[in-house]
Write a protein that holds these residues in place. Structure first.
Motif, PDB file in Angstrom:
ATOM      1  N   ILE A 263      -5.299   4.539   6.907  1.00  0.00           N
ATOM      2  CA  ILE A 263      -5.716   3.166   6.584  1.00  0.00           C
ATOM      3  C   ILE A 263      -4.648   2.161   6.988  1.00  0.00           C
ATOM      4  CG2 ILE A 263      -6.305   1.580   4.709  1.00  0.00           C
ATOM      5  CD1 ILE A 263      -7.504   4.033   3.241  1.00  0.00           C
ATOM      6  N   THR A 264      -3.382   2.447   6.653  1.00  0.00           N
ATOM      7  CA  THR A 264      -2.321   1.516   7.042  1.00  0.00           C
ATOM      8  C   THR A 264      -2.138   1.501   8.558  1.00  0.00           C
ATOM      9  OG1 THR A 264      -0.682   3.268   6.631  1.00  0.00           O
ATOM     10  CG2 THR A 264      -1.074   1.666   4.862  1.00  0.00           C
ATOM     11  N   GLY A 265      -2.446   2.627   9.213  1.00  0.00           N
ATOM     12  CA  GLY A 265      -2.414   2.637  10.682  1.00  0.00           C
ATOM     13  C   GLY A 265      -3.466   1.711  11.256  1.00  0.00           C
ATOM     14  N   TRP A 266      -4.643   1.695  10.635  1.00  0.00           N
ATOM     15  CA  TRP A 266      -5.714   0.790  11.084  1.00  0.00           C
ATOM     16  C   TRP A 266      -5.298  -0.662  10.874  1.00  0.00           C
ATOM     17  CZ3 TRP A 266      -8.663  -3.141   9.208  1.00  0.00           C
ATOM     18  CH2 TRP A 266      -9.819  -3.455   9.908  1.00  0.00           C
ATOM     19  N   ILE A 267      -4.710  -0.959   9.697  1.00  0.00           N
ATOM     20  CA  ILE A 267      -4.269  -2.329   9.415  1.00  0.00           C
ATOM     21  C   ILE A 267      -3.174  -2.745  10.401  1.00  0.00           C
ATOM     22  CG2 ILE A 267      -3.148  -3.829   7.724  1.00  0.00           C
ATOM     23  CD1 ILE A 267      -4.455  -2.185   5.516  1.00  0.00           C
ATOM     24  N   ALA A 268      -2.258  -1.827  10.702  1.00  0.00           N
ATOM     25  CA  ALA A 268      -1.176  -2.141  11.647  1.00  0.00           C
ATOM     26  C   ALA A 268      -1.745  -2.424  13.036  1.00  0.00           C
ATOM     27  CB  ALA A 268      -0.182  -0.984  11.707  1.00  0.00           C
ATOM     28  N   ARG A 269      -2.759  -1.679  13.412  1.00  0.00           N
ATOM     29  CA  ARG A 269      -3.408  -1.907  14.714  1.00  0.00           C
ATOM     30  C   ARG A 269      -4.092  -3.273  14.732  1.00  0.00           C
ATOM     31  NH1 ARG A 269      -7.829   2.335  17.237  1.00  0.00           N
ATOM     32  NH2 ARG A 269      -8.411   1.139  19.107  1.00  0.00           N
TER      33      ARG A 269
ATOM     34  N   THR B 168      -6.992   8.765   4.689  1.00  0.00           N
ATOM     35  CA  THR B 168      -5.711   8.840   3.988  1.00  0.00           C
ATOM     36  C   THR B 168      -5.019   7.473   4.012  1.00  0.00           C
ATOM     37  OG1 THR B 168      -4.434   9.417   5.969  1.00  0.00           O
ATOM     38  CG2 THR B 168      -5.483  11.234   4.750  1.00  0.00           C
ATOM     39  N   ILE B 169      -4.009   7.344   3.154  1.00  0.00           N
ATOM     40  CA  ILE B 169      -3.219   6.109   3.131  1.00  0.00           C
ATOM     41  C   ILE B 169      -2.620   5.842   4.507  1.00  0.00           C
ATOM     42  CG2 ILE B 169      -1.080   5.084   2.263  1.00  0.00           C
ATOM     43  CD1 ILE B 169      -3.199   4.867   0.212  1.00  0.00           C
ATOM     44  N   GLN B 170      -2.123   6.885   5.159  1.00  0.00           N
ATOM     45  CA  GLN B 170      -1.499   6.720   6.473  1.00  0.00           C
ATOM     46  C   GLN B 170      -2.520   6.237   7.507  1.00  0.00           C
ATOM     47  OE1 GLN B 170      -1.025   9.354   4.442  1.00  0.00           O
ATOM     48  NE2 GLN B 170       1.070   8.746   3.863  1.00  0.00           N
TER      49      GLN B 170
ATOM     50  N   GLN C  40      -7.763   1.377  -3.190  1.00  0.00           N
ATOM     51  CA  GLN C  40      -7.191   0.041  -3.103  1.00  0.00           C
ATOM     52  C   GLN C  40      -6.750  -0.277  -1.673  1.00  0.00           C
ATOM     53  OE1 GLN C  40      -6.645   2.337  -5.370  1.00  0.00           O
ATOM     54  NE2 GLN C  40      -5.984   1.518  -7.346  1.00  0.00           N
ATOM     55  N   ALA C  41      -6.228   0.739  -0.989  1.00  0.00           N
ATOM     56  CA  ALA C  41      -5.840   0.544   0.409  1.00  0.00           C
ATOM     57  C   ALA C  41      -7.061   0.212   1.272  1.00  0.00           C
ATOM     58  CB  ALA C  41      -5.149   1.800   0.940  1.00  0.00           C
ATOM     59  N   MET C  42      -8.173   0.908   1.020  1.00  0.00           N
ATOM     60  CA  MET C  42      -9.398   0.611   1.771  1.00  0.00           C
ATOM     61  C   MET C  42      -9.906  -0.791   1.454  1.00  0.00           C
ATOM     62  SD  MET C  42     -11.578   1.537   3.993  1.00  0.00           S
ATOM     63  CE  MET C  42     -11.428   3.308   4.212  1.00  0.00           C
ATOM     64  N   ASP C  43      -9.795  -1.194   0.177  1.00  0.00           N
ATOM     65  CA  ASP C  43     -10.165  -2.564  -0.183  1.00  0.00           C
ATOM     66  C   ASP C  43      -9.349  -3.577   0.614  1.00  0.00           C
ATOM     67  OD1 ASP C  43     -12.080  -1.834  -2.012  1.00  0.00           O
ATOM     68  OD2 ASP C  43     -10.766  -1.997  -3.755  1.00  0.00           O
TER      69      ASP C  43
ATOM     70  N   ILE D 127       0.835  -1.201   0.000  1.00  0.00           N
ATOM     71  CA  ILE D 127       0.000   0.000   0.000  1.00  0.00           C
ATOM     72  C   ILE D 127       0.873   1.256   0.000  1.00  0.00           C
ATOM     73  CG2 ILE D 127      -1.658   1.337   1.366  1.00  0.00           C
ATOM     74  CD1 ILE D 127      -2.805  -1.346   2.334  1.00  0.00           C
ATOM     75  N   HIS D 128       1.919   1.269   0.811  1.00  0.00           N
ATOM     76  CA  HIS D 128       2.814   2.426   0.868  1.00  0.00           C
ATOM     77  C   HIS D 128       3.529   2.659  -0.461  1.00  0.00           C
ATOM     78  CE1 HIS D 128       3.066   2.320   5.532  1.00  0.00           C
ATOM     79  NE2 HIS D 128       2.170   3.189   5.115  1.00  0.00           N
TER      80      HIS D 128
END
Length: 538
Positions: A408-414, A404-406, A362-365, A353-354
């Motif tokens: 979304i990826t923060g949510w995935i990391a959590r 934002t991308i940041q 796509q990140a949200m998907d 994603i990054h």
């Protein structure tokens, strides 16, 4: 007061259901509990409960056979609410035929769902006592079939089916009509809903009423399915006939203008409708869904209530997140409860994603795909994921608020961190518990032919996974354990009963006496006859 009997082969489930409600507050009382259908049938005769809440898959006698036996035995049998750990459409059909009050999935069981089922049962009991005919509601209304439709379409929108064959199989089970010429997804947003000063409960009621009104209005003009997504969004999947497909923008524009008007007149909610690209095959709905959201993100609220994707900014398939790249490894990590592998795969998704910082959709998907897999693959996925996001007002659904991308990826990391912690803390205990349950099932069913395939199907595992799990955790193969237990039971019969060897073979599910003798000699080092002679000498 409604007398309730609980039936489940898992003690923790019995405790959980009993503690989920303060039954007395709802004019009900739990009068007993049973671990299988046979025990439950005895308690029904003894306690005469009004309502039985029973698991479908149980040893000795399953929930459907229990319901059938009770209905055949009594003029006024108890009502039944059925539970299961999986989405088993065949069981739903059988439950419908048997007139169960409701059908609940354990993974999604909440206090509200259980209370709603209890209320349905009490209404039917009241109607029975007053000798009033019970209204025969359609299956989707009586048994909560909507969640099955929702999950089916969410899998289509997110490209989560492994093959078209798998999709068609579920489509057939659900009765979804895909005989049309084309399809288009309309992504609907209630933009100002969460900004209104009202409680979360009132917001959810308004959302529910809005989606219901939108569906009722749209279906007056065109075939469609509605799918709730989150507290601000839902999809309408339009099915286009041969006449409608060539002029779909004109046809859908007329329908959606009416939907927007009716929703505003009833609820003062200004609905935004963004229609994605028209597709021919249902498996392409992920592309229509993607372009509908792309249309909303690029055009915004100022472009009117109804807007169609114009082909700019991406095609119907280019931007769809391809879960197929990760599905097999993710599934294996979930099945093995492998925290390290899961962490590595989710890190790869975050890195991917990054690498494309402009592809927010796509990140949200990716985030939504991971959420769906976590909820569906883990036996206690709802509990684990809810705990990870317990401090968020919307729980794990806060994923839809990430812009934002940041974020979304923060949510995935959590999500990744929470899953890894949960897996590492429960992995060994979970697998040991599974093996204990399998061994208990084997011991309770020694009279049956216990093949790896059959037992794997009972517990919802693949035969290969069950074989590997058993070998690792039990330190012997599945077949070795089954044969050892059967021979142990055979030796008890030989010591305590005057029975012939072919009778023992038949009782213990062996193909014939010769095969029984062969297995016996392999385990005991002597033939059954030699073993009996030793017993007599001792």
């Amino acid at each position: 007061m409604t007398a309730v009997l609980l039936v489940d082969d898992e003690p923790l489930v019995l405790v959980g259901i009993q503690s989920m409600l303060k039954w007395e507050d709802y004019d009900a009382q739990v009068v007993g509990a049973a671990r299988n259908g046979a025990q439950a049938l005895e308690l029904i005769d003894k306690l005469r409960p009004d309502l039985v809440i029973a698991d479908i898959k149980m040893p000795v006698m399953d929930g459907l056979k229990l319901m059938e036996a009770a209905q055949d035995a009594y003029q006024n049998p108890p009502l039944f609410i059925l539970l299961t750990s999986f989405e088993e459409f065949a069981f739903v059909k059988e439950a419908i035929n048997r007139q169960a009050v409701d059908y609940l999935i354990k993974l999604e069981l909440t206090q509200q769902a259980l209370l709603g089922a209890l209320r349905k049962a009490q209404e039917r009991l009241a109607a029975r006592r007053h000798a009033e005919p019970v209204r025969r509601r359609p299956p989707s209304e009586r048994f909560g079939m909507q969640p099955f439709y929702d999950r089916f379409f969410i899998r289509l929108f997110n490209n989560l089916f492994e093959s078209e064959e798998q999709m068609r199989s579920q489509q057939k089970e659900l009765g979804v009509d895909f005989s049309f010429d084309a399809y288009a997804v309309c992504y609907c947003e209630l933009p100002n809903l969460t900004a209104q000063s009202m409680s979360q409960e009132r917001l959810m009621n308004l959302y529910s009423s809005t989606t219901r009104m939108a569906w009722e209005t749209a279906t007056r003009f065109m075939a469609c399915y509605i799918t709730p997504l989150d507290p601000r969004h839902f999809n309408i999947t339009f099915c286009l006939s041969e006449q409608e497909a060539p002029i779909y923008q004109e046809a859908l524009g007329t329908v959606l203008d009416k939907v927007v008007e009716v929703v505003y007149n009833y609820f003062s909610v200004r609905l935004l409708c963004r229609v994605g690209a028209k597709v021919v095959r249902p498996m392409e709905l992920s592309g229509s869904y993607y372009t509908a959201r792309l249309c909303l993100s690029e055009r915004g609220a100022g472009d009117g209530a109804v807007v169609f994707f114009d082909g700019e900014g991406g095609s119907a398939a280019d931007g769809v997140f391809d879960m197929a790249l990760y599905r097999e490894s993710l599934t294996r990590a979930f099945e093995d409860q492998d925290a390290g592998a899961l962490e590595q795969i989710m890190d790869q998704i975050i890195d991917s994603i990054h690498a494309h910082p402009t592809r927010r959709l796509q990140a949200m998907d990716a985030a939504c795909n991971l959420l769906f897999l976590c909820l569906s693959q883990f036996t206690n996925g709802e509990e684990i994921v809810s705990h990870i996001f317990e401090n968020e007002p919307e729980g794990y659904r806060c994923v839809y608020r990430q812009r934002t991308i940041q974020e979304i990826t923060g949510w995935i990391a959590r999500l990744r961190t929470g899953l890894v912690q949960a897996l590492r803390s429960q992995r060994q205990g979970y697998k040991d518990q599974i093996i204990r349950q399998i061994k208990s099932y084997i011991q309770a069913n020694l009279s049956q032919r216990l093949t790896l395939n059959n037992v794997a199907a009972v517990f919802g595992f693949s035969p290969n996974y069950l074989s590997q799990l058993f070998a690792r955790q039990a330190e012997q193969t599945f077949v070795e354990y089954v044969n050892t237990e059967k021979i142990r039971a055979a030796k008890e019969m030989m010591r305590e009963e005057n029975v012939k060897f072919y009778e023992i073979a038949e009782r213990l599910g062996f193909e014939n006496a010769f095969y029984f003798s062969k297995v016996f000699k392999k385990i005991e080092g002597c033939s059954p006859r030699e073993y009996v002679q030793k017993l007599k000498q001792d």
